[in-house]
Design a protein around this motif. Structure first.
Motif, mmCIF file in Angstrom:
data_model
loop_
_atom_site.group_PDB
_atom_site.id
_atom_site.type_symbol
_atom_site.label_atom_id
_atom_site.label_comp_id
_atom_site.label_asym_id
_atom_site.label_seq_id
_atom_site.Cartn_x
_atom_site.Cartn_y
_atom_site.Cartn_z
ATOM 1 N N ALA A 190 -10.853 -3.267 -6.958
ATOM 2 C CA ALA A 190 -9.602 -3.247 -6.178
ATOM 3 C C ALA A 190 -8.936 -4.495 -5.870
ATOM 4 O O ALA A 190 -10.084 -4.955 -4.870
ATOM 5 N N VAL A 211 -15.466 -1.688 -8.402
ATOM 6 C CA VAL A 211 -14.902 -1.290 -9.118
ATOM 7 C C VAL A 211 -13.405 -2.066 -9.469
ATOM 8 O O VAL A 211 -12.461 -2.543 -10.355
ATOM 9 N N ASN A 258 -13.993 1.755 -0.281
ATOM 10 C CA ASN A 258 -12.720 2.861 0.062
ATOM 11 C C ASN A 258 -12.187 1.164 -1.451
ATOM 12 O O ASN A 258 -10.749 2.124 -2.439
ATOM 13 N N LEU A 259 -12.594 0.533 -1.400
ATOM 14 C CA LEU A 259 -11.713 -1.026 -2.255
ATOM 15 C C LEU A 259 -12.995 -1.215 -2.876
ATOM 16 O O LEU A 259 -12.085 -1.486 -4.588
ATOM 17 N N ALA A 264 -5.513 -1.457 6.868
ATOM 18 C CA ALA A 264 -5.903 -0.374 7.196
ATOM 19 C C ALA A 264 -7.285 1.017 7.600
ATOM 20 O O ALA A 264 -7.698 1.709 8.329
ATOM 21 N N ASN A 265 -7.713 -0.013 6.653
ATOM 22 C CA ASN A 265 -9.132 0.199 6.611
ATOM 23 C C ASN A 265 -10.291 -0.161 8.433
ATOM 24 O O ASN A 265 -11.356 0.265 8.686
ATOM 25 N N PHE A 284 -11.978 8.932 3.140
ATOM 26 C CA PHE A 284 -11.891 7.243 3.495
ATOM 27 C C PHE A 284 -12.816 7.187 3.946
ATOM 28 O O PHE A 284 -12.896 6.395 4.717
ATOM 29 N N ALA A 324 0.827 -1.129 0.198
ATOM 30 C CA ALA A 324 -0.504 0.034 -0.057
ATOM 31 C C ALA A 324 1.186 1.559 0.036
ATOM 32 O O ALA A 324 1.949 1.325 0.501
ATOM 33 N N LYS A 361 -4.190 -3.129 3.081
ATOM 34 C CA LYS A 361 -5.847 -2.655 2.555
ATOM 35 C C LYS A 361 -6.605 -2.711 3.844
ATOM 36 O O LYS A 361 -7.113 -1.688 4.516
#
Lengths: 523, 93
Positions: free
Chosen positions: A230, A228, A321-322, A239-240, A193, A174, A236
């Motif tokens: 991602a 999307v 976010n992803l 982080a979320n 975010f 990341a 990641k």
């Protein structure tokens, strides 16, 4: 006949092929998503793991093939099918196609596309354990792409596709964001975010603490988040999780949760983009409830416990976010769902005389598990005076009849969350869980007279597909197609005779199917 | 002291695709009509097809349909639309 026992000359030209031993010959293209999905499973069958010789034949050039092997972590022999010579000889119609060759080089069986049952059957035939677990986030079946030699433009030379690392197993580290001195990191993250609420800034230290609770490498790709797509790497996800306020120990739940939401059967692509109310409801079962503090008592749908609230919130942040389905953008829900802040409940197994929900879904009682259901918000069912189980269930039937739209039948599912007091009434009346489902199935109907007026209202166009039943002397159309469309979950506080019904989004293979994933003791 | 954060979002930069030039006229053109299989979509597209043929002189209309509106169009459906001058994807309900 004798000729058929001799390996084809083309086969003998493959460097590394050992005649006289069984072999798996695998035709693939580097840019085919199904090949990218399927080929890593064959690592477990190769001689490195005491299996057979596996030879993969790439229909693409050396550079694309090298990249594929690195990104997919292929640990068996890979060769280029120069000029698609072997492809023309074996003539697979699509890729991936796996040929099992016997000791004489003859095709013993073939497997086309990605097929978990077929892969496990292949493993069994080679005396190996199963290689494709049901709940690893991959679909049960996925068709492949047309074989390169059948493409109209197929030339003598292998084609060179544009490199598309769609399904790589190891992603990038990341990126790092430096927040300027004058900026409050909380405000920065909230703006960039957040879920319209402040979040905890995912500093390197906090994310590192989260990662220490998980043995997977930070760059491991756990799933690709629709719509999307991602890559959700472990880092990641961590982080979320930090942003949502999770404790690090929740990582062992978050990894299977991300796999579940990316499972094609769940169809998060549709769930996240629909104009309907649907939001992923997380249902937790097993020992993990007590180990990590998942709440299953009073206020279970509310802001009552850190584990429930932060797990549900992390999933939503990952989807934002992803997955990219922002509620002011791709997520087109007309009214939305308060569950999009957080939507996570646990079963009150201790207050239930019946088998837990995950056991009904095929898991052992001692195994922790999570289930995902694309749910509407809960609608309450109050029944404080009924002494008999059947009277109580008829109140639930009335709520079930309104799922989606009251005259729409057969296509929808529901989760019925029964509170402990209602469960006691049912148990005293001799109902077990399957009998509850059966009763709700047989007694939820929409009176035929509601369809008498040709008003073209929702649900009236498909009457020819409905089943007629009689409920308490009245001709009705049966609301559900089968008892399995009604899911029974026991939860909530021990005081108060309030249960709830949650409707589904579009269900079945054309919509969103409930998925249940095991939660490991450590990950 | 500046704070360093781990990027929690999607860092892939999507490639921008330039839209094709707008058609000056529909006369003699091949038009694809994609039915996403919502109720009523076929009625709408029937009428649209008629208008495109009679009022705008479209030469060829190719009709294709997604198996379900709840999922992305599978490749074979997209494949049928290859070579069209324009495609109309119809929402319904």
């Amino acid at each position: 006949m004798a000729q058929q026992t001799i390996p084809q000359s083309a086969l003998l030209e493959i460097p590394g092929y050992k005649p006289g031993a069984k072999a798996l010959l695998v035709f693939f293209e580097t840019d085919c998503p199904t090949c990218q999905l399927a080929l890593p499973y064959l690592n477990a069958l190769s001689t490195n793991n005491g299996g057979v010789q596996v030879i993969a034949l790439s229909q693409d050039d050396a550079a694309a093939t090298r990249q594929f092997v690195e990104q997919m972590e292929i640990r068996y022999h890979v060769e280029l099918d120069q000029g698609l010579k072997l492809s023309r000889s074996y003539d697979p119609q699509s890729v991936p196609t796996i040929y099992l060759l016997n000791e004489r080089g003859q095709v013993e069986r073939s497997l086309v596309g990605f097929d978990k049952a077929g892969l496990n059957e292949l493993a069994r035939s080679l005396g190996q354990p199963e290689i494709a677990p049901a709940n690893d986030g991959a679909p049960a079946w996925k068709p492949g792409c047309s074989s390169r030699h059948l493409e109209p433009e197929a030339s003598e030379a292998s084609a060179t596709p544009e490199a598309t690392p769609l399904l790589r197993r190891v992603g990038q580290a990341a990126g790092r964001i430096t927040v300027a001195d004058h900026e409050d990191p909380v405000e920065y993250c909230f703006r960039q975010f957040g879920d319209a609420l402040p979040v905890v800034p995912p500093t390197e230290e906090r994310v590192a603490a989260m990662l220490r609770a998980c043995e997977l490498a930070p760059e491991t790709v756990v799933g690709r988040v629709p719509p999307v797509y991602a890559e959700a790497t472990v880092e990641k996800i961590a982080a979320n999780a930090v942003m949502a306020g999770c404790k690090p120990e929740l990582m062992r739940v978050l990894i299977p949760l991300v796999r579940a939401v990316c499972d094609e059967r769940f169809n998060a692509h549709g769930v996240q983009a629909t104009t309907h109310f649907a939001a992923p409801l997380i249902m937790i079962n097993g020992p993990v409830r007590n180990e990590l503090g998942f709440w299953c008592k009073q206020n279970v749908f509310s802001n009552v416990a850190r584990a429930n609230s932060t797990l549900g919130r992390t999933l939503q942040l990952i989807l934002l976010n992803l997955g990219g389905a922002r509620p002011d953008g791709i997520d087109m829900s007309a009214l939305g769902n308060p569950g999009k802040f957080s939507f996570c409940i646990a079963e009150n197994e201790e207050e239930s005389p019946w088998e837990p929900f995950h056991v009904t879904r095929g898991f052992d009682r001692g195994q922790s598990a999570l289930s995902l259901f694309a749910a509407e918000p809960p609608r309450g069912v109050s029944e404080h005076t009924a002494q008999r189980g059947d009277v109580l269930l008829r109140a639930v039937c009335q709520a079930l009849a309104t799922i989606w739209s009251h005259r729409a039948c057969m296509k929808f599912e529901a989760v019925v969350v029964l509170c402990p007091e209602h469960v006691k009434t049912l148990d005293r009346s001799g109902f077990n869980k399957q009998q509850v489902r059966q009763f709700l199935f047989e007694n939820t109907g929409i009176p035929v007279r509601y369809y008498a007026e040709p008003d073209n209202g929702e649900g009236t166009q498909l009457v020819s597909q409905y089943r007629e039943i009689v409920v308490q002397g009245e001709r009705c159309y049966q609301k559900f197609a089968s008892p399995e469309q009604i899911h029974i979950f026991v939860s909530g506080g021990t005081a108060g005779k309030f249960s709830a019904v949650l409707g589904s989004w579009s269900t079945g293979p054309a919509g969103s199917q409930m998925v249940t994933y095991p939660i490991p003791a450590a990950i | 002291m500046p704070v360093t954060l781990v990027h929690p979002g999607n860092e892939t930069v999507a490639k921008a695709a330039a839209p094709p030039a707008r058609l000056a006229s529909l006369k003699g053109k091949k038009i694809g009509l994609l039915d996403i299989s919502k109720p009523g979509g076929s009625l709408f597209l029937d009428r649209l097809e008629q208008i495109l043929r009679t009022d705008y002189g479209a030469q060829e209309i190719v009709r294709t349909r997604k198996p379900t509106f709840a999922k992305v169009a599978p490749d074979p459906v997209i494949e049928q639309l290859r070579g069209m001058d324009a495609v109309i994807e119809a929402l319904a309900d």
